[in-house]
Scaffold this active site. Structure first.
Site, PDB file in Angstrom:
ATOM      1  N   ASP A  87       0.849  -1.211   0.000  1.00  0.00           N
ATOM      2  CA  ASP A  87       0.000   0.000   0.000  1.00  0.00           C
ATOM      3  C   ASP A  87       0.876   1.250   0.000  1.00  0.00           C
ATOM      4  OD1 ASP A  87      -1.994   1.851   0.288  1.00  0.00           O
ATOM      5  OD2 ASP A  87      -2.916   0.923   2.045  1.00  0.00           O
ATOM      6  N   HIS A 111     -10.037  -1.286  -7.063  1.00  0.00           N
ATOM      7  CA  HIS A 111      -9.755  -0.071  -6.294  1.00  0.00           C
ATOM      8  C   HIS A 111      -8.809   0.868  -7.041  1.00  0.00           C
ATOM      9  CE1 HIS A 111      -9.354   2.366  -2.692  1.00  0.00           C
ATOM     10  NE2 HIS A 111      -8.033   2.254  -2.743  1.00  0.00           N
TER      11      HIS A 111
HETATM   12  C1  HEM Z   1      -8.781   0.839   4.296  1.00  0.00           C
HETATM   13  C2  HEM Z   1      -8.990   1.493   3.174  1.00  0.00           C
HETATM   14  C3  HEM Z   1      -8.091   1.410   1.973  1.00  0.00           C
HETATM   15  C4  HEM Z   1      -7.206   0.449   1.601  1.00  0.00           C
HETATM   16  C5  HEM Z   1      -6.900  -0.857   2.318  1.00  0.00           C
HETATM   17  C6  HEM Z   1      -6.574   0.881   0.382  1.00  0.00           C
HETATM   18  C7  HEM Z   1      -5.623   0.160  -0.306  1.00  0.00           C
HETATM   19  C8  HEM Z   1      -5.013   0.581  -1.457  1.00  0.00           C
HETATM   20  C9  HEM Z   1      -4.044  -0.179  -2.193  1.00  0.00           C
HETATM   21  C10 HEM Z   1      -3.534  -1.548  -1.803  1.00  0.00           C
HETATM   22  C11 HEM Z   1      -3.687   0.542  -3.271  1.00  0.00           C
HETATM   23  C12 HEM Z   1      -2.717   0.120  -4.374  1.00  0.00           C
HETATM   24  C13 HEM Z   1      -1.303   0.505  -4.095  1.00  0.00           C
HETATM   25  C14 HEM Z   1      -1.032   1.981  -4.094  1.00  0.00           C
HETATM   26  O1  HEM Z   1      -0.933   2.613  -5.150  1.00  0.00           O
HETATM   27  O2  HEM Z   1      -0.930   2.522  -3.002  1.00  0.00           O
HETATM   28  C15 HEM Z   1      -4.408   1.788  -3.200  1.00  0.00           C
HETATM   29  C16 HEM Z   1      -4.312   2.809  -4.108  1.00  0.00           C
HETATM   30  C17 HEM Z   1      -4.982   3.992  -4.004  1.00  0.00           C
HETATM   31  N1  HEM Z   1      -5.932   4.331  -3.077  1.00  0.00           N
HETATM   32 FE1  HEM Z   1      -6.576   3.188  -1.565  1.00  0.00          FE
HETATM   33  N2  HEM Z   1      -7.094   2.092   0.040  1.00  0.00           N
HETATM   34  C18 HEM Z   1      -8.018   2.444   0.984  1.00  0.00           C
HETATM   35  C19 HEM Z   1      -8.785   3.593   1.003  1.00  0.00           C
HETATM   36  C20 HEM Z   1      -8.684   4.628   0.117  1.00  0.00           C
HETATM   37  C21 HEM Z   1      -9.437   5.851   0.177  1.00  0.00           C
HETATM   38  C22 HEM Z   1     -10.516   6.170   1.204  1.00  0.00           C
HETATM   39  C23 HEM Z   1      -9.005   6.620  -0.835  1.00  0.00           C
HETATM   40  C24 HEM Z   1      -9.428   8.011  -1.243  1.00  0.00           C
HETATM   41  C25 HEM Z   1     -10.621   8.530  -1.049  1.00  0.00           C
HETATM   42  C26 HEM Z   1      -7.981   5.876  -1.535  1.00  0.00           C
HETATM   43  C27 HEM Z   1      -7.281   6.320  -2.624  1.00  0.00           C
HETATM   44  C28 HEM Z   1      -6.339   5.611  -3.296  1.00  0.00           C
HETATM   45  C29 HEM Z   1      -5.613   6.135  -4.439  1.00  0.00           C
HETATM   46  C30 HEM Z   1      -5.731   7.549  -5.021  1.00  0.00           C
HETATM   47  C31 HEM Z   1      -4.763   5.106  -4.877  1.00  0.00           C
HETATM   48  C32 HEM Z   1      -3.794   5.175  -6.057  1.00  0.00           C
HETATM   49  C33 HEM Z   1      -4.519   4.761  -7.303  1.00  0.00           C
HETATM   50  C34 HEM Z   1      -3.584   4.829  -8.495  1.00  0.00           C
HETATM   51  O3  HEM Z   1      -3.346   5.935  -8.990  1.00  0.00           O
HETATM   52  O4  HEM Z   1      -3.079   3.790  -8.906  1.00  0.00           O
HETATM   53  N3  HEM Z   1      -7.818   4.662  -0.932  1.00  0.00           N
HETATM   54  N4  HEM Z   1      -5.205   1.782  -2.089  1.00  0.00           N
END
Ligand code: HEM
Length: 443
Positions: free
Chosen positions: A257, A351
């Site tokens: 993450d 996601h």
């Molecule tokens: C417990 C809640 C969440 C988990 C476990 C989670 C997990 C992840 C994971 C595993 C990734 C892929 C790796 C990375 O690029 O970091 C990711 C990407 C991302 N997450 Fe989350 N996330 C959560 C909540 C959120 C929330 C609430 C938001 C925004 C409102 C968010 C926004 C993003 C964004 C902007 C990316 C990058 C997407 C990209 O450009 O590839 N996430 N998240």
């Protein structure tokens, strides 16, 4: 070596000269030597004390033998790499935004007590700033409690912010930024209002649990009579040195993450994360806005999915974080990529697809979270998840549109519950002799 905030977010290892000029310094690692109880006058660097403790010749490891003890008695021992690392408190931006993730974090909201207005708030910010700057150097503030006496700064950062209600309480409504407007409701919200919002926000991060608690306790005591704790949440990340080499962090679902965070080397990093110097209100120049969400992970349901199903929900491989469209962790995600059978490699509700800037008109934020685990609920399910923190120049062009999209169509949302929420305006950093928020409170 300069490492990206993505690495900082993800890897939690000290390293990064941040946008605020923050720099974690490292010294050669030595075995930790337990120090005996001691007292020290205010302002004495804690690392000096560790040297004194080392000179007392406490423990030197099994292989050292009697000769080793004699040596230890003569030579003060240096702090470990982790303990000696420090992040400058002063700078253009506050520390704790683009500086590396730490192993321990406390998020605390305070409310001003009845009768405490602008003057007392200003005096509190002055006290807090001074104590935070002192502790970030590994020194003890006045009237210390010796909790962190033996340790170095351990990358301590303290970051301060103001909630919307602060401006009502202090008669500064005309200075309240439009970007601090309340977040809209989202359909999946299950918010506990007692654990949401707040007049003042403090984020404490450090790579040592005692150093982090020490800072929290000092700041809470300094608030006495002016502000009282409204809520507190504590979290953690991987400890620096836990992996053989710096790696992106994992969250409690086991996913890598932080990979696709904005990087300080990106041309638009500052524009995405920090308020421009020319923006209004002027006191927010070089500041940022932080959205804090306590997101419970429904881990028992999540664990029932197969590995392939879990990977489909995110759109990345669990083992190494590589996108399902191919390549390695850092390969750009190909949202149009297809498998041999013609289906999308990254599912429509994955996601990373739904959250990506490309799917949200360029909306982006810097994610810098801590994991949390607060025991088990009455059904035996872990009360655990992510203290999600999104830093951005304007939440209306960062968190809000992305969360709106996630709320509607994110495969991950089925395994999450947003239980608390807050938005704070985090002013820019200050120079020595100034205090955080001075341009607001004295303007
Ligand atoms: C417990 C809640 C969440 C988990 C476990 C989670 C997990 C992840 C994971 C595993 C990734 C892929 C790796 C990375 O690029 O970091 C990711 C990407 C991302 N997450 Fe989350 N996330 C959560 C909540 C959120 C929330 C609430 C938001 C925004 C409102 C968010 C926004 C993003 C964004 C902007 C990316 C990058 C997407 C990209 O450009 O590839 N996430 N998240």
């Amino acid at each position: 070596m300069i490492r990206s905030v993505q690495a900082a977010h993800a890897r939690g290892e000290a390293s990064t000269p941040a946008g605020n000029g923050a720099r974690a310094t490292r010294r050669p690692r030595h075995d930790g030597t337990p120090a005996g109880p001691s007292a020290a006058p205010a302002g004495v660097p804690r690392r000096t004390l560790l040297g004194v403790a080392g000179a007392a010749g406490l423990t030197v490891g099994a292989a050292a033998g009697a000769g080793g003890h004699a040596l230890a008695a003569e030579q003060p021992r240096a702090l470990s790499t982790v303990g000696s690392a420090s992040v400058p408190f002063h700078g253009r931006h506050q520390a704790g935004i683009s500086s590396p993730l730490q192993a321990h974090g406390h998020l605390v909201a305070f409310d001003l007590v009845p009768g405490a207005g602008r003057d007392r708030a200003a005096a509190l910010m002055r006290r807090w700033t001074s104590a935070a700057a002192t502790m970030a150097e590994g020194r003890q503030p006045a009237e210390d409690n010796q909790i962190a006496l033996d340790a170095g700064p351990s990358s301590l950062t303290v970051t301060f912010g103001f909630g919307a209600s602060f401006f009502d309480r202090t008669g500064l409504r005309s200075q309240r930024p439009e970007a601090l407007a309340p977040l809209p409701p989202f359909s999946a919200d299950a918010l506990d209002r007692q654990r949401s919002d707040g007049d003042l926000f403090v984020q404490v991060g450090a790579d040592d649990a005692l150093v982090a608690f020490h800072a929290l306790r000092v700041l809470q005591k300094l608030a006495a009579g002016t502000a009282a704790v409204r809520w507190q949440m504590s979290g953690f990340n991987r400890t620096p040195g836990a992996t053989a080499e710096p790696r992106t962090a994992r969250n409690l679902m086991g996913q890598v993450d932080g990979t696709n965070n904005p990087r300080p080397s990106d041309a638009d990093f500052d524009a995405r994360v920090f308020v421009p110097a020319s923006a209004r209100p002027a006191w927010m120049a070089n500041g940022s806005y932080v959205v804090v969400r306590r997101i419970r992970m429904l881990l028992d349901s999540w664990d029932q999915l197969s590995l392939a199903e879990q990977e489909k929900v995110i759109g990345r491989r669990k083992s190494d974080g590589a996108p399902l469209s191919g390549g390695t962790e850092t390969t750009p995600v190909d949202l149009g990529g297809r498998r041999a059978d013609g289906s999308l490699a990254i599912a429509g509700d994955a996601h990373v697809r739904v959250a990506a800037p490309e799917s949200n008109g360029g909306a982006a934020m810097l994610r810098r979270p801590f994991s949390f685990h607060d025991g088990f609920d009455e059904r035996g399910a872990p009360d655990a998840g992510l203290l999600f923190m999104a830093w951005q120049a304007d939440p209306r062009r960062g968190f809000v549109p992305v969360q709106r999209k996630l709320d509607r169509g994110d495969g991950l949302s089925r395994f999450l519950r947003h239980e608390a929420s807050a938005l704070f305006a985090v002013p820019g950093g200050c120079a020595p002799g100034e205090y955080v928020g001075q341009r607001l409170l004295q303007g």
